[in-house]
Design a protein around this motif. Structure first.
Motif, PDB file in Angstrom:
ATOM      1  N   ALA A 176      -5.639  -6.885   6.338  1.00 58.22           N
ATOM      2  CA  ALA A 176      -5.303  -6.224   5.077  1.00 58.22           C
ATOM      3  C   ALA A 176      -5.587  -7.086   3.859  1.00 58.22           C
ATOM      4  N   GLY A 177      -5.689  -8.411   4.044  1.00 64.14           N
ATOM      5  CA  GLY A 177      -5.899  -9.297   2.907  1.00 64.14           C
ATOM      6  C   GLY A 177      -4.684  -9.386   2.016  1.00 64.14           C
ATOM      7  N   CYS A 178      -3.517  -9.540   2.647  1.00 59.14           N
ATOM      8  CA  CYS A 178      -2.257  -9.604   1.900  1.00 59.14           C
ATOM      9  C   CYS A 178      -1.369 -10.689   2.512  1.00 59.14           C
ATOM     10  N   ARG A 179      -1.133 -11.742   1.760  1.00 54.32           N
ATOM     11  CA  ARG A 179      -0.369 -12.893   2.271  1.00 54.32           C
ATOM     12  C   ARG A 179       1.058 -12.496   2.659  1.00 54.32           C
ATOM     13  N   ASN A 180       1.478 -13.006   3.831  1.00 57.19           N
ATOM     14  CA  ASN A 180       2.842 -12.775   4.344  1.00 57.19           C
ATOM     15  C   ASN A 180       3.163 -11.300   4.554  1.00 57.19           C
TER      16      ASN A 180
END
Length: 310
Positions: free
Chosen positions: A209-213
């Protein structure tokens, strides 16, 4: 602590066969060549190009970087792609994405010759992946995920898989790779309600997704395998994935780290595709249809009955 699925271990296992394939091609007078087309100097692109060039150099593949300025026009990029298509000494081409917002992504992807599309971005390559036809190449990152699972003997057939991310770059292609191996796949995306519910029920989770955490400890359980494809800027100035690694890794059975996971395998898969493209290009063209001599005889006979045939 879970088992770490180290990408370098997987790519190291692939290296000897790739080097041997490159050597055999060179013995036949074929120099495998990969064109790299990049716009500007985005840090993630520069890092990826560096890793590709190192990998290709260790195998015996020549890289030809083609760098366009950040303020280039779409027609400049299309002209460069046409040159690559027409250059018979180039066997594969990787075009760094995303493009500038004003560019037509579909038009640019369609302009690349499918036989040189070693990263599976053209519609022809994607059609082969989705229909099962032996055309084109799978996107390298999706293929790298499967290579990691194969290397570590993690079964896929009959397993429940959740893919977070529905893009044509990774999400949907990796879902199709799992379907080909008879897994049951659920794709989660930005509109999915309670992603954690789907993740907790899965045997294998792929986050792209390319979304940290994004993936937290509350979303996983023991017994799972987690493939983290995300690449995001970390607080320390480095990179991190989509997974809250320090809190998730003690729970799941196996996990890919970021960095050190999928990335190094992706470059090995890219090299494999270039070598396959070079091998196909080196084969002599086959003459399809009737045998030439038989065709000549048929034409001679036809001329007797119809003199106007020339």
């Amino acid at each position: 602590m879970s088992r770490l699925l180290i990408g370098k271990t997987v790519s190291a296992a692939l290296l000897p066969s790739l080097q041997n394939q490159a050597s055999l091609l060179k013995e036949k007078g074929v120099e495998p060549v990969l064109a790299l087309i990049r716009i500007g100097n985005r840090l993630s692109d520069v890092r990826y190009q560096t890793s590709i060039q190192k990998r290709c150099s260790s195998i015996g593949i020549t890289c030809r970087p083609q760098i366009l300025p950040e303020n280039c026009r779409q027609q400049d990029l299309l002209r460069l792609i046409r040159q690559v298509n027409q250059d018979m000494s180039i066997h594969g081409c990787l075009i760094f994405r995303p493009f500038p917002p004003a560019f037509d992504d579909a038009l640019i992807r369609a302009s690349l010759a499918p036989e040189k599309d070693v990263d599976g971005i053209t519609d022809a390559s994607l059609a082969g992946l989705f229909t099962g036809a032996p055309t084109g190449y799978s996107p390298c990152t999706a293929a790298a995920c499967m290579e990691i699972l194969n290397h570590y003997d993690i079964p896929v057939k009959g397993r429940d898989v959740v893919v977070i991310g529905s893009s044509l770059v990774i999400g949907r292609p990796v879902a199709m790779e799992f379907l080909k191996r008879e897994a049951t796949v659920t794709i989660c995306h930005i509109r999915t309600k309670d992603v954690g519910k789907y993740c907790r029920s899965a045997d294998i989770i792929v986050s792209a997704a390319g979304c940290r955490n994004l993936v937290t400890a509350s979303m996983v359980r023991p017994g799972q395998t987690l493939i983290d494809v995300g690449i995001n800027p970390a607080e320390n100035g480095g990179i991190c994935g989509d997974v809250d690694f320090s809190n998730v890794s003690p729970i799941v059975d196996a996990i890919t780290p970021v960095p050190g996971g999928v990335g190094s395998v992706t470059t090995a898969i890219l090299a494999r595709h270039v070598l396959e493209a070079a091998e196909k290009a080196s084969r002599p063209f086959l003459v399809l249809g009737p045998h030439p001599l038989k065709m000549d005889k048929r034409m001679t006979a036809a001329k007797r009955h119809c003199p106007s045939i020339s």
